[in-house]
Design an enzyme around this catalytic site. Structure first.
Site, mmCIF file in Angstrom:
data_model
loop_
_atom_site.group_PDB
_atom_site.id
_atom_site.type_symbol
_atom_site.label_atom_id
_atom_site.label_comp_id
_atom_site.label_asym_id
_atom_site.label_seq_id
_atom_site.Cartn_x
_atom_site.Cartn_y
_atom_site.Cartn_z
ATOM 1 C CE LYS A 95 -15.294 -1.596 -27.893
ATOM 2 N NZ LYS A 95 -14.334 -1.682 -28.994
HETATM 3 C C1 LIG Z 1 -8.655 -2.573 -29.913
HETATM 4 C C2 LIG Z 1 -9.520 -3.748 -29.655
HETATM 5 N N1 LIG Z 1 -8.961 -4.892 -29.191
HETATM 6 C C3 LIG Z 1 -9.702 -5.975 -28.950
HETATM 7 C C4 LIG Z 1 -11.070 -5.989 -29.167
HETATM 8 C C5 LIG Z 1 -11.864 -7.232 -28.890
HETATM 9 O O1 LIG Z 1 -12.691 -7.032 -27.776
HETATM 10 P P1 LIG Z 1 -14.078 -7.796 -27.617
HETATM 11 O O2 LIG Z 1 -13.803 -9.244 -27.767
HETATM 12 O O3 LIG Z 1 -14.529 -7.426 -26.258
HETATM 13 O O4 LIG Z 1 -14.973 -7.268 -28.682
HETATM 14 C C6 LIG Z 1 -11.688 -4.834 -29.639
HETATM 15 C C7 LIG Z 1 -13.137 -4.789 -29.870
HETATM 16 O O5 LIG Z 1 -13.882 -4.409 -29.047
HETATM 17 C C8 LIG Z 1 -10.901 -3.683 -29.878
HETATM 18 O O6 LIG Z 1 -11.462 -2.574 -30.347
#
Ligand SMILES: Cc1ncc(COP(=O)(O)O)c(C=O)c1O
Length: 306
Positions: free
Chosen positions: A159
């Site tokens: 991330k």
């Molecule tokens: C690109 C992306 N995909 C999916 C998610 C969903 O992840 P999470 O459920 O851990 O927030 C996020 C958010 O964090 C994201 O930025």
């Protein structure tokens, strides 16, 4: 809407006043995007605020940092304790939580390795991301002309701050075209994810989401929803999805910490319709769990006052 100020932000072990939580203009992460972050939520429960899937988020932060060769100077447990303290100090019942691992002031250049790694955690009150109406009746999604960045371009399992230029390009395009959220296809032209959400469809009673090998973030909400589905005996598979699979879905929804569990009511103007039974079942369970109303899933909550 500007971020509502609270009292303190945690920076490298110190509780700093909100207005003093600043960094130097020559902080390299600001220039090159080399940093990793998390988005976490704490919810109000009968036992006070509780952080949803706290350890999983801090572990992912560590994994993201590892991919970018940044050594986080705080353990997962230390970061969790700092976050609980911060929520308590700011007297919040529910909030969004933003941990950030960044390169602090010192060196500048495209080699990030000599720079000092710093960590901050901020919390603030935050409502629904795609709107109450979206949560209830679903959002309108648009397949983006921007492709999800390939995992050999920037590792999508991290991330990483700079990666979000890709997400923001898609988000802005969708909003300007009058939609609520984007769907990004990967380099192979298959469905990857939303700008900040994973994506699920339901077809003939089977819940389907693309596997991580499609270049999607391992969403923590995604993992939680899969756990719920398995426990509820909802048939589930990870499978690549074509754009047309979205058009022909019986149900579809996004998952994410910010978005939570949000039905998709149309994709590229093809009506999917009002939130279906599986979407509603999983959405209801999600909100009961985060609010501490499901004893079976209390393990998913880290209560601020322990
Ligand atoms: C690109 C992306 N995909 C999916 C998610 C969903 O992840 P999470 O459920 O851990 O927030 C996020 C958010 O964090 C994201 O930025």
């Amino acid at each position: 809407m500007p971020i509502p100020a609270v009292s303190k932000i945690w920076m490298d072990g110190e509780m700093v006043d909100w207005q003093d939580a600043t960094i130097h203009i020559l902080t390299p992460t600001l220039h090159y995007g080399w940093g990793v972050f998390e988005g976490v939520r704490a919810y109000e429960t009968a036992r006070g605020p509780a952080v949803f899937m706290h350890r999983a988020h801090m572990e992912r932060l560590h994994r993201s940092a590892r991919i970018l060769q940044m050594e986080v100077p705080y353990s997962v447990d230390e970061l969790m304790a700092a976050t609980r303290d911060l929520i308590a100090v700011n007297e919040l019942q529910s909030c969004y939580i933003r941990p950030l691992v960044y390169l602090g002031y010192g060196e500048m250049g495209l080699n990030p390795l000599p720079s000092k790694v710093s960590v901050s955690i901020a919390v603030w009150p935050w409502g629904t991301y795609l709107g109450d109406e979206g949560l209830l009746n679903g959002v309108r999604a648009k397949v983006s002309s921007w492709q999800r960045i390939g995992t050999n371009m920037i590792p999508t399992g991290a991330k990483a701050a700079g990666l979000y230029i890709n997400s923001s390009l898609a988000k802005v395009e969708a909003l300007k075209a009058g939609y609520d959220e984007a769907v990004l296809l990967n380099e192979h032209g298959r469905v990857a994810e939303g700008s900040g959400e994973n994506i699920f469809v339901v077809k003939d009673g089977v819940l389907i989401t693309p596997p991580l090998s499609e270049g999607v973030l391992q969403g923590i909400t995604r993992d939680a929803v899969v756990t719920f589905a398995r426990d509820q005996d909802i048939p589930f598979v990870e499978s690549p999805l074509l754009r047309q699979d979205l058009y022909l879905a019986d149900e579809a929804f996004y998952t994410g910490t910010a978005a939570e569990v949000v039905p998709i009511r149309s994709a590229d103007d093809r009506e999917i319709g009002a939130p279906g039974p599986i979407t509603k079942q999983l959405q209801d369970l999600f909100f009961n769990v985060v609010k501490g109303k499901e004893a079976k899933y209390d393990w998913m909550l880290d209560h601020v006052s322990q």
